[in-house]
Design an enzyme around this catalytic site. Structure first.
Site, PDB file in Angstrom:
ATOM      1  N   THR A 121     103.000  37.974 -80.089  1.00  0.00           N
ATOM      2  CA  THR A 121     104.113  37.330 -79.392  1.00  0.00           C
ATOM      3  C   THR A 121     104.594  36.167 -80.251  1.00  0.00           C
ATOM      4  O   THR A 121     103.866  35.203 -80.466  1.00  0.00           O
ATOM      5  CB  THR A 121     103.667  36.828 -78.015  1.00  0.00           C
ATOM      6  OG1 THR A 121     103.207  37.941 -77.242  1.00  0.00           O
ATOM      7  CG2 THR A 121     104.821  36.157 -77.283  1.00  0.00           C
ATOM      8  N   PHE A 155     103.351  44.535 -74.016  1.00  0.00           N
ATOM      9  CA  PHE A 155     103.549  44.177 -72.607  1.00  0.00           C
ATOM     10  C   PHE A 155     102.306  44.587 -71.819  1.00  0.00           C
ATOM     11  O   PHE A 155     102.369  45.376 -70.876  1.00  0.00           O
ATOM     12  CB  PHE A 155     104.801  44.861 -72.049  1.00  0.00           C
ATOM     13  CG  PHE A 155     106.079  44.421 -72.711  1.00  0.00           C
ATOM     14  CD1 PHE A 155     106.738  43.278 -72.289  1.00  0.00           C
ATOM     15  CD2 PHE A 155     106.596  45.136 -73.773  1.00  0.00           C
ATOM     16  CE1 PHE A 155     107.902  42.857 -72.914  1.00  0.00           C
ATOM     17  CE2 PHE A 155     107.771  44.737 -74.406  1.00  0.00           C
ATOM     18  CZ  PHE A 155     108.424  43.590 -73.975  1.00  0.00           C
ATOM     19  N   LYS A 210     110.265  39.738 -75.171  1.00  0.00           N
ATOM     20  CA  LYS A 210     108.880  39.466 -74.749  1.00  0.00           C
ATOM     21  C   LYS A 210     108.785  38.106 -74.067  1.00  0.00           C
ATOM     22  O   LYS A 210     108.190  37.973 -72.979  1.00  0.00           O
ATOM     23  CB  LYS A 210     107.955  39.517 -75.972  1.00  0.00           C
ATOM     24  CG  LYS A 210     106.556  38.976 -75.734  1.00  0.00           C
ATOM     25  CD  LYS A 210     105.786  39.790 -74.711  1.00  0.00           C
ATOM     26  CE  LYS A 210     104.353  39.281 -74.589  1.00  0.00           C
ATOM     27  NZ  LYS A 210     103.570  40.030 -73.604  1.00  0.00           N
ATOM     28  N   ASN A 214     107.903  37.387 -69.897  1.00  0.00           N
ATOM     29  CA  ASN A 214     106.782  36.571 -69.425  1.00  0.00           C
ATOM     30  C   ASN A 214     107.243  35.320 -68.696  1.00  0.00           C
ATOM     31  O   ASN A 214     106.645  34.909 -67.696  1.00  0.00           O
ATOM     32  CB  ASN A 214     105.882  36.181 -70.603  1.00  0.00           C
ATOM     33  CG  ASN A 214     104.869  37.262 -70.931  1.00  0.00           C
ATOM     34  OD1 ASN A 214     104.820  38.285 -70.259  1.00  0.00           O
ATOM     35  ND2 ASN A 214     104.065  37.042 -71.950  1.00  0.00           N
ATOM     36  N   ILE A 256     104.667  37.432 -56.418  1.00  0.00           N
ATOM     37  CA  ILE A 256     105.095  36.433 -55.433  1.00  0.00           C
ATOM     38  C   ILE A 256     103.919  36.018 -54.552  1.00  0.00           C
ATOM     39  O   ILE A 256     104.112  35.626 -53.403  1.00  0.00           O
ATOM     40  CB  ILE A 256     106.283  36.926 -54.578  1.00  0.00           C
ATOM     41  CG1 ILE A 256     105.912  38.169 -53.763  1.00  0.00           C
ATOM     42  CG2 ILE A 256     107.507  37.186 -55.440  1.00  0.00           C
ATOM     43  CD1 ILE A 256     106.945  38.506 -52.686  1.00  0.00           C
ATOM     44  N   CYS A 266      98.795  34.187 -72.070  1.00  0.00           N
ATOM     45  CA  CYS A 266     100.214  34.509 -72.252  1.00  0.00           C
ATOM     46  C   CYS A 266     101.166  33.555 -71.543  1.00  0.00           C
ATOM     47  O   CYS A 266     101.929  32.843 -72.183  1.00  0.00           O
ATOM     48  CB  CYS A 266     100.472  35.944 -71.789  1.00  0.00           C
ATOM     49  SG  CYS A 266      99.645  37.187 -72.795  1.00  0.00           S
TER      50      CYS A 266
END
Length: 447
Positions: A121, A155, A210, A214, A256, A266
């Site tokens: 990343t 991912f 990416k 995120n 949520i 990450c």
């Protein structure tokens, strides 16, 4: 196809094992001799369901090999993945030193054209930096060789990484070269058979995708945690609200769940890195700053609840802690909410008895032997002699506990639940005080 993967951390090892499993020949290169020798002997440095068996099987079938010899890795393949870490720098931006170090090593050793694939990343513009760095090294060697740098972001979700890699929702490839596109399509053809999952875009857009993904997921979490804090003050049960809004197909139920903050390798790093990237170009990313700020505050929530319940302090108290990893199905404690809680309890003079199904060794590595920290063999053992229970990680094995045993073991008969695993009314009916996140219940002071 022959493929080389530089870096056998979480991303590199999973990607290498999955590529080998469909028939590619993968050479894994890493500078950590101990890790490489361990992998040759079947010792997997991380916990990920199914990974150990997959690595061992493909190593035995000679489709997967491990080495510290970078030259061997460069000679092995035309497709070279860079999957090394990009830890946050002092200012929160992504540190590219390991990416550029690998790129430099490849350029110093290559004697024919190569396709470099950034799997790490990385910020927008990293492919340009990699290409420039490698070109400079080649010029020092008086060589002019074909060199392509593509972006192929991962991912993966820790705990379901193998499935994410074997059955990807999308395979993003950033390149403007038809030859690179053709070879990447061939590489990923086994994963894109029932419908075309490959998305071709320019390199900078692939790099940005990416981070954007995120950061959006982290935003959903922080938004819900912000709502939970409002709910707490308004006498609202956030879990009922969650079900209500999640039923809206435009919102959905994923990401949520209110709780005690997100962690891992990450989300915290990527939100920081993108916000710092924005700052570097003179743009104030207000939402990203808020997401980071809310999460930082949310990690202190459990300790705040504990302090409200114990107005005279927690010195001399013993707390059972269920869950150390930042999420279930991993042993990863990077940026874990458990660390914020435990360290705050220690600072206040309390002791901790902790249990986690997978992260015990990692906790021992991080904290060593301490008089105020005991790792227990079972979740039930962690309750014995404790004043209160704090739940930090939502492992499945925590979801149906013996509340009667809890009541008899916990001296102050109280549970602080950072993941809202239980129905408050049911727990309270068993004679336990119960405080979750945003459940609309005021904390009553002990005594």
């Amino acid at each position: 196809m022959n493929v080389t993967v530089f870096g056998v951390g979480y991303v590199g090892l999973v990607q290498a094992a999955v590529l080998a499993d469909v028939g590619h020949y993968v050479c894994c290169v890493d500078v950590d001799e101990k890790k490489i020798e361990g992998l040759k002997n079947g010792v997997i440095p991380i916990f990920e369901p199914g990974l150990s068996e997959l690595v061992r099987t493909n190593y035995e079938k000679k489709r997967l090999e491990f080495t510290t010899d970078a030259r061997k890795g460069v000679q092995h393949a035309e497709l070279l993945f860079i999957a090394v870490g990009t830890p946050p720098d002092d200012d929160g931006s992504a540190d590219l030193q390991y990416v550029l170090a690998v790129a430099g090593s490849i350029a110093a050793l290559m004697d024919e054209g190569k396709i470099i694939i950034d799997k790490s990343t990385v910020p927008v513009g990293t492919a340009d930096k990699v290409r420039a760095h490698m070109t400079a090294v080649l010029q020092e060697r008086n060589l002019e060789l074909p060199l392509y740098v593509a972006s192929n972001p991962e991912f993966l979700k820790e705990g379901s990484a193998l499935d994410d890699c074997m059955r990807p929702e999308r395979i993003i490839i950033g390149t403007d070269c038809d030859e690179v596109e053709e070879k990447m399509r061939e590489l990923y053809e086994p994963f894109s058979r029932n419908h075309d999952k490959i998305m071709i875009m320019d390199v900078r857009s692939a790099e940005f995708t990416k981070y954007a993904a995120n950061c959006l997921l982290a935003t959903k979490i922080s938004f819900m945690n912000e709502m939970s804090n409002l709910a707490e003050r308004l006498g609202v049960d956030i879990e009922q609200v969650r079900r209500g809004i999640g039923s809206d197909s435009r919102i959905g139920y994923q990401f949520i769940y209110p709780g005690c903050g997100y962690g891992g390798s990450c989300f915290p790093k990527d939100v920081q890195a993108l916000e710092r990237s924005a700052r570097e170009i003179g743009y104030e990313a207000q939402i990203l700053r808020a997401v980071e700020s809310v999460n930082y505050r949310q990690k202190e929530k459990l300790y705040e609840h504990v302090c409200t319940f114990y107005p005279d302090g927690v010195a001399g108290k013993t707390f059972a802690v269920w869950g150390l990893s930042f999420k279930p199905k991993t042993d990863d404690m990077r940026e874990a909410s458990s660390r914020v809680l435990i360290e705050a309890l220690w600072k206040a003079g309390a002791k901790v008895q902790a249990y986690d199904p997978e992260a015990m060794e990692e906790a021992q590595r991080l904290y060593g032997n301490r008089d105020d920290f005991t790792l227990m063999g079972t979740k039930e053992a962690a309750l014995h002699g404790a004043d209160a229970l704090v739940i930090v990680t939502e492992w499945k094995s925590f979801r149906v506990p013996d509340f009667k045993a809890m009541r008899s073991e916990l001296r102050d008969t109280v549970i602080f639940d950072g993941r809202n695993l239980y129905d408050p009314a049911r727990v309270e009916a068993m004679g336990l005080a119960y405080y979750g996140i945003g459940r609309g219940r005021s904390i009553k002071m002990n005594g």
